[in-house]
Motif scaffolding. Structure first.
Motif, PDB file in Angstrom:
ATOM      1  N   UNK A  73       1.116  -1.229  -0.685  1.00  0.00           N
ATOM      2  CA  UNK A  73      -0.032  -0.497  -0.599  1.00  0.00           C
ATOM      3  C   UNK A  73       1.224   1.210  -0.029  1.00  0.00           C
ATOM      4  N   UNK A  74       1.514   1.213  -1.431  1.00  0.00           N
ATOM      5  CA  UNK A  74       2.471   2.938  -1.320  1.00  0.00           C
ATOM      6  C   UNK A  74       2.600   3.216  -2.860  1.00  0.00           C
ATOM      7  N   UNK A  75       2.365   4.207  -3.183  1.00  0.00           N
ATOM      8  CA  UNK A  75       2.152   5.790  -2.352  1.00  0.00           C
ATOM      9  C   UNK A  75       1.097   5.402  -1.628  1.00  0.00           C
ATOM     10  N   UNK A  91       1.280  14.735  -7.462  1.00  0.00           N
ATOM     11  CA  UNK A  91       1.091  15.324  -6.260  1.00  0.00           C
ATOM     12  C   UNK A  91       0.823  17.107  -6.640  1.00  0.00           C
ATOM     13  N   UNK A  92       0.648  17.586  -6.835  1.00  0.00           N
ATOM     14  CA  UNK A  92       1.342  19.089  -7.096  1.00  0.00           C
ATOM     15  C   UNK A  92       0.897  20.094  -5.600  1.00  0.00           C
TER      16      UNK A  92
END
Length: 134
Positions: free
Chosen positions: A99-101, A129-130
């Motif tokens: 379970x990543x990210x 991701x920003x």
């Protein structure tokens, strides 16, 4: 993408561990502390009701949306362990290290406290991701 909704207030694992004088910890299966084990089983049961396929392979982009009934929520970082253990217990993954990210979001919903689990196989989805200044 897979989405599962776990009804009720999220439960943190850190509140239910017991330890002996030598520092060994365990999760009790009876008494007031057994609430954690029941929560793991609830998560596993809900996942097993809807997901009947083979276990997911590789890394899984994980989004947890925690909906609390009020602002009394404790440390939000303690909740994923109980949820991840329930996901693993369901058999949908082999190990919760997959379970990543991992993204955790918290909200208030007085009428409908719950946990929303979203799982995206990394070989099918791209995580971007920003973060920008206001």
């Amino acid at each position: 993408m897979l989405k599962f909704i776990i009804p009720g207030r999220p439960i943190s694992k850190s509140n239910f561990k017991l330890s002996n004088i030598k520092g060994k910890t365990w999760m009790p299966h009876k008494g007031k502390y057994s609430k954690y084990v029941a929560y793991e089983n609830l998560i596993a049961g809900i996942i097993n009701e809807t997901y009947k396929d083979v276990p997911l392979e590789g890394n899984i982009i994980t989004v947890l949306k925690l909906y609390f009934p009020n602002k009394v929520m404790g440390d939000v970082h303690n909740y994923p362990k109980s949820i991840c253990d329930g996901i693993e217990k369901s058999g949908i993954i082999k190990n919760d290290k997959q379970l990543k990210p991992f993204l955790i979001l918290d909200f208030i919903d007085k009428e409908n406290p719950r946990v929303e689990i979203e799982l995206y196989p990394q070989h099918e989805y791209h995580f971007d991701f920003t973060l920008s200044k206001k």
